[in-house]
Design a protein around this motif. Sequence first.
Motif, PDB file in Angstrom:
ATOM      1  N   LEU A   1       0.844  -1.193   0.000  1.00 52.38           N
ATOM      2  CA  LEU A   1       0.000   0.000   0.000  1.00 52.38           C
ATOM      3  C   LEU A   1       0.878   1.242   0.000  1.00 52.38           C
ATOM      4  O   LEU A   1       1.861   1.325   0.746  1.00 52.38           O
ATOM      5  N   GLU A   2       0.519   2.218  -0.838  1.00 50.63           N
ATOM      6  CA  GLU A   2       1.163   3.525  -0.828  1.00 50.63           C
ATOM      7  C   GLU A   2       0.094   4.595  -0.765  1.00 50.63           C
ATOM      8  O   GLU A   2      -0.941   4.494  -1.445  1.00 50.63           O
ATOM      9  N   ALA A   3       0.338   5.623   0.048  1.00 46.71           N
ATOM     10  CA  ALA A   3      -0.612   6.718   0.177  1.00 46.71           C
ATOM     11  C   ALA A   3       0.155   7.975   0.548  1.00 46.71           C
ATOM     12  O   ALA A   3       1.290   7.913   1.036  1.00 46.71           O
ATOM     13  N   GLY A   4      -0.470   9.129   0.290  1.00 46.41           N
ATOM     14  CA  GLY A   4       0.214  10.367   0.617  1.00 46.41           C
ATOM     15  C   GLY A   4      -0.664  11.577   0.420  1.00 46.41           C
ATOM     16  O   GLY A   4      -1.770  11.501  -0.139  1.00 46.41           O
ATOM     17  N   ALA A   5      -0.170  12.727   0.888  1.00 48.01           N
ATOM     18  CA  ALA A   5      -0.866  14.003   0.751  1.00 48.01           C
ATOM     19  C   ALA A   5       0.158  15.078   0.413  1.00 48.01           C
ATOM     20  O   ALA A   5       1.336  14.979   0.782  1.00 48.01           O
ATOM     21  N   LYS A   6      -0.301  16.105  -0.293  1.00 46.59           N
ATOM     22  CA  LYS A   6       0.595  17.172  -0.712  1.00 46.59           C
ATOM     23  C   LYS A   6      -0.165  18.484  -0.778  1.00 46.59           C
ATOM     24  O   LYS A   6      -1.305  18.538  -1.249  1.00 46.59           O
ATOM     25  N   ALA A   7       0.452  19.554  -0.297  1.00 47.84           N
ATOM     26  CA  ALA A   7      -0.136  20.892  -0.351  1.00 47.84           C
ATOM     27  C   ALA A   7       0.868  21.835  -0.991  1.00 47.84           C
ATOM     28  O   ALA A   7       2.042  21.854  -0.622  1.00 47.84           O
ATOM     29  N   THR A   8       0.399  22.616  -1.960  1.00 53.34           N
ATOM     30  CA  THR A   8       1.255  23.560  -2.678  1.00 53.34           C
ATOM     31  C   THR A   8       0.590  24.929  -2.677  1.00 53.34           C
ATOM     32  O   THR A   8      -0.608  25.050  -2.984  1.00 53.34           O
ATOM     33  N   TYR A   9       1.364  25.939  -2.338  1.00 50.84           N
ATOM     34  CA  TYR A   9       0.862  27.319  -2.375  1.00 50.84           C
ATOM     35  C   TYR A   9       1.876  28.169  -3.116  1.00 50.84           C
ATOM     36  O   TYR A   9       3.082  28.107  -2.836  1.00 50.84           O
ATOM     37  N   SER A  10       1.402  28.982  -4.061  1.00 51.88           N
ATOM     38  CA  SER A  10       2.318  29.801  -4.850  1.00 51.88           C
ATOM     39  C   SER A  10       1.760  31.205  -5.058  1.00 51.88           C
ATOM     40  O   SER A  10       0.542  31.424  -5.084  1.00 51.88           O
ATOM     41  N   ARG A  11       2.692  32.136  -5.214  1.00 51.30           N
ATOM     42  CA  ARG A  11       2.355  33.524  -5.531  1.00 51.30           C
ATOM     43  C   ARG A  11       3.253  33.974  -6.675  1.00 51.30           C
ATOM     44  O   ARG A  11       4.480  33.832  -6.610  1.00 51.30           O
ATOM     45  N   THR A  12       2.635  34.525  -7.714  1.00 52.31           N
ATOM     46  CA  THR A  12       3.377  34.998  -8.871  1.00 52.31           C
ATOM     47  C   THR A  12       3.049  36.459  -9.122  1.00 52.31           C
ATOM     48  O   THR A  12       1.875  36.824  -9.250  1.00 52.31           O
ATOM     49  N   ALA A  13       4.073  37.288  -9.178  1.00 57.03           N
ATOM     50  CA  ALA A  13       3.910  38.711  -9.487  1.00 57.03           C
ATOM     51  C   ALA A  13       4.634  39.002 -10.793  1.00 57.03           C
ATOM     52  O   ALA A  13       5.829  38.737 -10.923  1.00 57.03           O
ATOM     53  N   ALA A  14       3.906  39.522 -11.775  1.00 54.94           N
ATOM     54  CA  ALA A  14       4.481  39.824 -13.090  1.00 54.94           C
ATOM     55  C   ALA A  14       4.171  41.266 -13.453  1.00 54.94           C
ATOM     56  O   ALA A  14       3.012  41.685 -13.449  1.00 54.94           O
ATOM     57  N   ARG A  15       5.222  42.028 -13.728  1.00 54.69           N
ATOM     58  CA  ARG A  15       5.081  43.422 -14.147  1.00 54.69           C
ATOM     59  C   ARG A  15       5.788  43.590 -15.482  1.00 54.69           C
ATOM     60  O   ARG A  15       6.888  43.082 -15.692  1.00 54.69           O
TER      61      ARG A  15
END
Length: 816
Positions: A451-465
């Motif tokens: 058995l394999e199991a898992g969790a993942k959380a990703t948060y990103s912020r992108t600023a483009a000028r």
Amino acid sequence: MKSFIISILCLFIAAGAFGQVTGRIADTTGKPVPFATIALKRSADSAIIRSAAVTDTGTFHINSVQPGKYILLVTAAGYQAYRSAIFDVGRGLQANLGRLIMKQTGRQLREVVIRAYKPQVQQTAEGVTVNVQNSIMTQGSSILDVLQRSPGVILDQHNNTISLNGKTGVMVMIDGRLMRMSMDQLITLLGGMSADNIDKIELMNTPPAKYDAEGNAGIINIVTKKNKKRGTNGSITLTGGYGMYEKASAGFNVNHNTSKVNLYGAYSYWHSHDYGGLYATGSENAEIVGGQADFSYTGISKPISNFNDGTVGADIKLDTGTTIGGSVNYWGGGNTNNPHNYGYYLFANAPSLTYNSLFNSSAHLGNAITNFYLEKDLAGKQKIRADFDYLYYNARSQSGSQSSFTDDRGNAAGSADSLYSPMQRSFGNTLIKVLIGKLDYSAQVNKKIKLEAGAKATYSRTAARSAIEDLENGIWVPNTVGAANNFVTYESINAGYFSFNMQLDSATSLVAGARYEYSHNYTDKSADTNFRVDRKLSRLFPSVFFSRKLNDHSSWEASYTERITRPSYSELASYVSYNDPVSVFTGNPLLKPTITRNLKFGYNYHDYLFSLLFSRDDHPILGIQGTTGPVKGVVYLRPENADWQNSITLQATIPVKINDWWDMNYTITGGLRQYKISFTPQPFEKIFVAGSFNFSENFKLKHGISAELSGYYNSPSYSANWRSYSNTILNFGLKKEIGKGNLKLSVTDVFRSGRYQSDVGLLTTDAFNTRVHVIYNTESRLGTIVKLTYYRPFGSTGIKNREKRDSGSGDERSRL
């Protein structure tokens, strides 16, 4: 090219006339004798014709044996040598010698060193693996060069796209970390990274549930070398070369490994002075300056790039079941370029116009990745691992131009406040920050189920000028395309997965799993309120892999997977950058994600690999397309969604061994493709057949000398309203062992065929009535690139004790 293909077909036909020798090696008790050495000798003069190693089950198989009489000699540590009676091998037949018995000698050896060579291409349930260090061409090349030579991978240097098996929605990972950046930025990154420390490239068109579901074409995972030797050791690499201009790179890596602590570090420097020539002729409706026009356009670019890449890290064993570690990687540098663009526009009812522009541009890029992990073995064959990653990417670019856009009387086109100011400047800044947390768990439930199991959380912020400005009356003002943009986007992705690996019987296995992902992408500011984004997506992505071993030499497999491609941050950003007086580059915040379903069948026979893939893409994301925009008459070049795309892809890898010093490897990838487009004034569908052919010829000569002849052929193909022409590249490499090191000579594009051609507007009429023929010449078109590389390892040797690690940022970096 025709004679070359005929020669290859002749070799295939000749290979079918050879025979085979098979059998099984066992001791006096009937147990197999693994890893014994087989030597096939001609009975007439005892000359060794072929050699092979016995598998761990005691079986052996020798291919490409010419008809005749032979003797088999078998040797193994701790056993008396076995010599067979004379036997016949018939044309196209198999000589099965059955079970051969070896007697033990009763003596023991202090140490046995076994050296094995991996096949250049290996098939896996997820796709194929390319062992790039088998190629002489790898050292001294960039990662981008190595990718371009990989089977099924096509690099379009004109449009800056990477496709896998004919599909452009591919994610690129380095050691399990997704490179979350735009394709332009990714190509710049890979083009500035040395391939000297690359171990293999995994081309996964159907990744399992433990990988992020990102990438409708699949995942390209670039795996770096992992030093597993005990003690202090490493290597150095030095490369110098020349095409039209100079090339140089240097690097080293060092590793100090004890039973408790492993410390490692690496650094490389890359310098490249390149060339690119763009030539376009055709017609389009340039309404903003006079209507339908015939034109010719030339753009010459000679960029100079300098990049540095460094990594430091540590793995520490706290006890027998607990390991912690971390690493920091930084890649950064910049490039300068002074392109010269020239164009001529001929109108039916207006004066002809001439465009002449000199640019000066520079870009500075920085990419940092930090990782911390904890891995612990639990009771009952259970294991848990936690990863925490932080990714930082910063790109700053600026350019200025002095341009003239005049008619045949010398009068300036447009008005003083138009897009055609004689003095212009632009800038673009992109800052991306990504935070990732990942937890993985595995347990061996019993002998047959894992058995394999898992969790993942990703948060990103992108600023483009970004902005384009014109110099008017001594003052810099925004041009008519649009004012400066300040675009900030946020994204969160929460995911969980599980999979069961079940051994149904001794020859059959089943891996069934699913990955659930919830993503939220939104903006907080945009120059245009129509481009506000607030998108949520919740979806389950199932995956099933079934495999069955038919015998010791063959097996087959089947799989079903579903995947997604989210638009990259820069593809969504509403930036504006200058291209020429009648067109600009921009993003498209209204892009939809692509959903893909894959059904794959595979068959392996010895080292012969075959696979058949059926896939369906909803809303595939296409590269740069010419569309209308806020300013009438200006061409806005931006990504768009197609309606759908269907593909049937066949891939075959065929190794051919002529004798002990000459072997070959051929990979053919191609099939039927169909897509529908609706963003043009007249929707249309296109169906066509396309493919690619990769080959390598490897020669092991005397006195430590080896050589390689390799190359690829890409057939004509279609994408959106584009038709791309075929292209062929042939490379040559030579290697000489010198003491503990080696010297390698590589010659890229021997016949100077590095040209990419395409036609725009053949399939339908776009909003600008465009029909254009485009030619892009790479540096090797004008001067074959020759490089000389010196490589030398140093330090101690010892047992293997470091495992490959995969951090939690696995899939983020490809969308930066």
